[in-house]
Design a protein around this motif. Structure first.
Motif, PDB file in Angstrom:
ATOM      1  N   GLY A 186     -22.731  39.051 -15.725  1.00  0.00           N
ATOM      2  CA  GLY A 186     -22.177  38.021 -14.848  1.00  0.00           C
ATOM      3  C   GLY A 186     -21.495  36.904 -15.597  1.00  0.00           C
ATOM      4  N   HIS A 187     -20.362  36.471 -15.068  1.00  0.00           N
ATOM      5  CA  HIS A 187     -19.576  35.457 -15.750  1.00  0.00           C
ATOM      6  C   HIS A 187     -18.645  34.732 -14.784  1.00  0.00           C
ATOM      7  CE1 HIS A 187     -18.247  39.637 -16.452  1.00  0.00           C
ATOM      8  NE2 HIS A 187     -19.231  39.676 -17.320  1.00  0.00           N
ATOM      9  N   ILE A 188     -18.378  33.485 -15.116  1.00  0.00           N
ATOM     10  CA  ILE A 188     -17.360  32.685 -14.445  1.00  0.00           C
ATOM     11  C   ILE A 188     -16.421  32.185 -15.532  1.00  0.00           C
ATOM     12  CG2 ILE A 188     -16.883  30.557 -13.163  1.00  0.00           C
ATOM     13  CD1 ILE A 188     -19.617  30.800 -11.859  1.00  0.00           C
ATOM     14  N   SER A 189     -15.142  32.195 -15.254  1.00  0.00           N
ATOM     15  CA  SER A 189     -14.175  31.632 -16.201  1.00  0.00           C
ATOM     16  C   SER A 189     -13.251  30.667 -15.480  1.00  0.00           C
ATOM     17  CB  SER A 189     -13.342  32.729 -16.881  1.00  0.00           C
ATOM     18  OG  SER A 189     -12.441  33.327 -15.963  1.00  0.00           O
ATOM     19  N   VAL A 190     -12.759  29.686 -16.230  1.00  0.00           N
ATOM     20  CA  VAL A 190     -11.812  28.702 -15.706  1.00  0.00           C
ATOM     21  C   VAL A 190     -10.691  28.522 -16.726  1.00  0.00           C
ATOM     22  CG1 VAL A 190     -11.480  26.317 -14.980  1.00  0.00           C
ATOM     23  CG2 VAL A 190     -13.614  27.486 -14.427  1.00  0.00           C
ATOM     24  N   ARG A 191      -9.450  28.634 -16.263  1.00  0.00           N
ATOM     25  CA  ARG A 191      -8.310  28.460 -17.152  1.00  0.00           C
ATOM     26  C   ARG A 191      -8.226  27.007 -17.624  1.00  0.00           C
ATOM     27  NH1 ARG A 191      -3.713  31.721 -17.380  1.00  0.00           N
ATOM     28  NH2 ARG A 191      -4.063  32.527 -15.267  1.00  0.00           N
ATOM     29  N   ASP A 192      -7.912  26.811 -18.896  1.00  0.00           N
ATOM     30  CA  ASP A 192      -7.774  25.461 -19.420  1.00  0.00           C
ATOM     31  C   ASP A 192      -6.579  24.785 -18.748  1.00  0.00           C
ATOM     32  OD1 ASP A 192      -8.731  23.621 -21.812  1.00  0.00           O
ATOM     33  OD2 ASP A 192      -6.541  23.502 -21.729  1.00  0.00           O
ATOM     34  N   PRO A 193      -6.713  23.509 -18.362  1.00  0.00           N
ATOM     35  CA  PRO A 193      -5.621  22.829 -17.649  1.00  0.00           C
ATOM     36  C   PRO A 193      -4.420  22.485 -18.523  1.00  0.00           C
ATOM     37  CG  PRO A 193      -7.391  21.289 -18.107  1.00  0.00           C
ATOM     38  CD  PRO A 193      -7.900  22.650 -18.497  1.00  0.00           C
ATOM     39  N   VAL A 207     -27.503  33.284 -21.715  1.00  0.00           N
ATOM     40  CA  VAL A 207     -28.085  32.051 -21.194  1.00  0.00           C
ATOM     41  C   VAL A 207     -28.167  32.164 -19.672  1.00  0.00           C
ATOM     42  CG1 VAL A 207     -27.909  29.549 -21.042  1.00  0.00           C
ATOM     43  CG2 VAL A 207     -27.083  30.733 -23.097  1.00  0.00           C
ATOM     44  N   HIS A 208     -29.345  31.921 -19.122  1.00  0.00           N
ATOM     45  CA  HIS A 208     -29.532  32.053 -17.675  1.00  0.00           C
ATOM     46  C   HIS A 208     -28.620  31.080 -16.927  1.00  0.00           C
ATOM     47  CE1 HIS A 208     -31.510  32.041 -13.723  1.00  0.00           C
ATOM     48  NE2 HIS A 208     -32.035  33.219 -14.084  1.00  0.00           N
ATOM     49  N   PHE A 209     -28.083  31.538 -15.801  1.00  0.00           N
ATOM     50  CA  PHE A 209     -27.188  30.705 -14.996  1.00  0.00           C
ATOM     51  C   PHE A 209     -27.824  29.351 -14.667  1.00  0.00           C
ATOM     52  CE2 PHE A 209     -25.033  34.605 -12.754  1.00  0.00           C
ATOM     53  CZ  PHE A 209     -24.501  34.998 -13.977  1.00  0.00           C
ATOM     54  N   GLY A 210     -29.131  29.363 -14.416  1.00  0.00           N
ATOM     55  CA  GLY A 210     -29.811  28.147 -13.997  1.00  0.00           C
ATOM     56  C   GLY A 210     -30.026  27.131 -15.102  1.00  0.00           C
ATOM     57  N   THR A 232     -20.310  38.688 -10.699  1.00  0.00           N
ATOM     58  CA  THR A 232     -21.707  38.959 -11.036  1.00  0.00           C
ATOM     59  C   THR A 232     -22.116  40.263 -10.357  1.00  0.00           C
ATOM     60  OG1 THR A 232     -22.942  38.001  -9.174  1.00  0.00           O
ATOM     61  CG2 THR A 232     -22.107  36.453 -10.833  1.00  0.00           C
ATOM     62  N   HIS A 233     -23.316  40.717 -10.711  1.00  0.00           N
ATOM     63  CA  HIS A 233     -23.857  41.944 -10.137  1.00  0.00           C
ATOM     64  C   HIS A 233     -24.861  41.590  -9.046  1.00  0.00           C
ATOM     65  CE1 HIS A 233     -22.925  44.111 -14.233  1.00  0.00           C
ATOM     66  NE2 HIS A 233     -21.852  43.633 -13.614  1.00  0.00           N
ATOM     67  N   SER A 234     -24.394  40.937  -8.008  1.00  0.00           N
ATOM     68  CA  SER A 234     -25.257  40.529  -6.902  1.00  0.00           C
ATOM     69  C   SER A 234     -25.748  41.759  -6.131  1.00  0.00           C
ATOM     70  CB  SER A 234     -24.505  39.581  -5.970  1.00  0.00           C
ATOM     71  OG  SER A 234     -23.290  40.158  -5.537  1.00  0.00           O
ATOM     72  N   VAL A 235     -26.911  41.631  -5.508  1.00  0.00           N
ATOM     73  CA  VAL A 235     -27.598  42.791  -4.923  1.00  0.00           C
ATOM     74  C   VAL A 235     -26.800  43.447  -3.803  1.00  0.00           C
ATOM     75  CG1 VAL A 235     -29.649  43.528  -3.637  1.00  0.00           C
ATOM     76  CG2 VAL A 235     -29.875  41.962  -5.578  1.00  0.00           C
ATOM     77  N   HIS A 236     -26.403  42.672  -2.815  1.00  0.00           N
ATOM     78  CA  HIS A 236     -25.730  43.275  -1.657  1.00  0.00           C
ATOM     79  C   HIS A 236     -24.295  43.687  -1.994  1.00  0.00           C
ATOM     80  CE1 HIS A 236     -29.022  40.824   0.086  1.00  0.00           C
ATOM     81  NE2 HIS A 236     -29.204  41.942   0.765  1.00  0.00           N
ATOM     82  N   GLY A 237     -23.680  42.975  -2.935  1.00  0.00           N
ATOM     83  CA  GLY A 237     -22.355  43.386  -3.401  1.00  0.00           C
ATOM     84  C   GLY A 237     -22.417  44.753  -4.061  1.00  0.00           C
ATOM     85  N   ARG A 238     -23.433  44.962  -4.880  1.00  0.00           N
ATOM     86  CA  ARG A 238     -23.590  46.275  -5.526  1.00  0.00           C
ATOM     87  C   ARG A 238     -23.873  47.361  -4.493  1.00  0.00           C
ATOM     88  NH1 ARG A 238     -27.882  45.342 -10.253  1.00  0.00           N
ATOM     89  NH2 ARG A 238     -28.461  43.595  -8.909  1.00  0.00           N
TER      90      ARG A 238
END
Length: 287
Positions: free
Chosen positions: A74-81, A94-97, A146-152
Motif C-alpha cells: 500500500g502506498h500514496i504518492s503526491v507530485r511535488d508542486p 512503516v505502518h500507515f497509523g 492499497t490492498h483493502s479487503v472489499h476491493g480485493r
C-alpha cells in the motif's frame, strides 16, 4: 438526484428541468448557507509542499483507521508542486497509523531518491505503479493504492462497479478494470499496463490485486479510495442476496457525477475525515 416535479399537499407541483447547467457544485452543497472552502491557494511552492505532505500523512492515518494497512503493501504518492518529475511516497515498512509528514520520501520518476526521508527505502512495486501513472497523467497530482479487503474481493470478478446507489455514481464512466493481472508489479511493464488501463479516469479496479484512485489533491484521491472500497462492500452485499438490483439511470448517474465528483467537491468531502484524525492525534502527523 436531478431535480424533478414533486407533489406536496395543498400546493402545486412545479416542474424543474432534469438537467441544470449553471449550478456551482460547491455552492449546491450548502442549503442557503456559506459554501464550503475549496482547495487552498499558496504563496510559495514550499508552503504548498508542506501542506501536501501534511494532508498525505493525514490520509494515511484515515487509511489506518479504516483497516487498509496490509503488511508492507500500500502506498500514496503526491507530485511535488515545484518539480513535475518528482513525487513523494511513503517509506517501506512503516505502518500507515504511524506516518508523519517528515517520513515521506521524495523520488524522481526515474527512481532516484533525492529528498525527504532519504534514510527510508520505498516499495519497489509501488514505485513502478506510481511513476508510470505520474508519467502518463500530468493532471494527476496524487495516487492511492492499497490492498483493502472489499476491493480485493470485488476485484476477483474483474467487473466495473454497477451504479446501484447515489454514491457510487461518483465513478460513473470514470473508472475501469485492469483484467490482465501480471503478478507483483516489480517490473516497469506492469506499472505501465496499470497506467494504460486507468486511462483518463479517476480509478481502476486491479483484478486479483486491489484498487487505485487518483486526484488533483491527495484529499480527492483518498476520499475516492475510501468511497470505492465501501462501494465494493455494498456491491458484494447486494450481490449475495440474489435479488434483482435497480440500476440508477444514465441521466441521474451523469447528474450525480457532475454535481458531486469534481476535484473541489471531493476535496471538501475528505475534510471531515482529515479533521477528525487531526482532533484524535492532536495533529502529530503534521510534524
Amino acid at each position: 438526484m436531478a431535480p424533478t416535479a414533486t407533489n406536496f399537499p395543498n400546493s402545486q407541483a412545479t416542474a424543474v428541468p432534469s438537467k441544470v447547467n449553471d449550478v456551482d457544485p460547491m455552492a449546491a452543497m450548502a442549503h442557503r448557507g456559506k459554501a464550503l472552502p475549496g482547495i487552498p491557494k499558496f504563496n510559495s511552492c514550499a508552503e504548498k509542499r508542506q501542506w501536501q505532505l501534511q494532508h498525505m500523512a493525514g490520509a494515511f492515518r484515515v487509511f489506518a483507521r479504516e483497516g487498509y494497512a496490509e503488511g508492507i503493501s500500500g502506498h500514496i504518492s503526491v507530485r511535488d508542486p515545484e518539480f513535475e518529475d518528482r513525487f513523494w511516497i511513503n517509506p517501506l515498512g512503516v505502518h500507515f497509523g504511524m506516518l508523519k509528514a517528515s517520513d515521506m520520501v521524495c523520488v524522481t520518476v526515474d527512481g532516484e531518491v533525492i529528498g525527504g526521508n532519504s534514510a527510508g527505502s520505498i516499495n519497489a512495486a509501488g514505485f513502478q505503479i506510481h511513476s508510470a501513472v505520474h508519467r502518463s497523467r500530468k493532471d494527476v497530482h496524487a495516487i492511492c493504492h492499497t490492498h483493502s479487503v472489499h476491493g480485493r474481493a470485488w476485484s476477483a470478478f474483474a467487473k466495473p462497479l454497477q451504479m446501484i446507489n447515489q454514491d457510487v455514481c461518483y465513478f460513473y464512466k470514470a473508472h475501469s478494470v485492469y483484467s490482465n493481472y501480471g503478478g507483483i508489479a516489480n517490473e516497469a511493464s506492469e506499472g505501465e499496463n496499470i497506467a494504460k488501463s486507468l486511462g483518463d479516469g479517476k480509478a481502476v479496479i486491479l483484478m486479483n490485486h486491489g484498487l487505485l484512485t487518483v486526484g488533483e489533491t491527495v484529499d480527492e484521491a483518498a476520499f475516492l479510495f475510501c468511497l470505492m472500497e465501501r462501494s465494493c462492500k455494498v456491491q458484494l452485499l447486494a450481490h449475495q442476496t440474489g435479488l434483482e438490483k435497480q440500476i440508477v439511470s444514465d441521466e441521474e448517474a451523469a447528474y450525480n457525477f457532475k454535481m458531486a465528483s469534481t476535484p473541489e467537491t471531493l476535496f471538501a468531502e475528505f475534510q471531515p475525515h482529515f479533521q477528525f484524525e487531526e482532533y484524535l492525534s492532536k495533529g502529530d502527523f503534521k510534524q
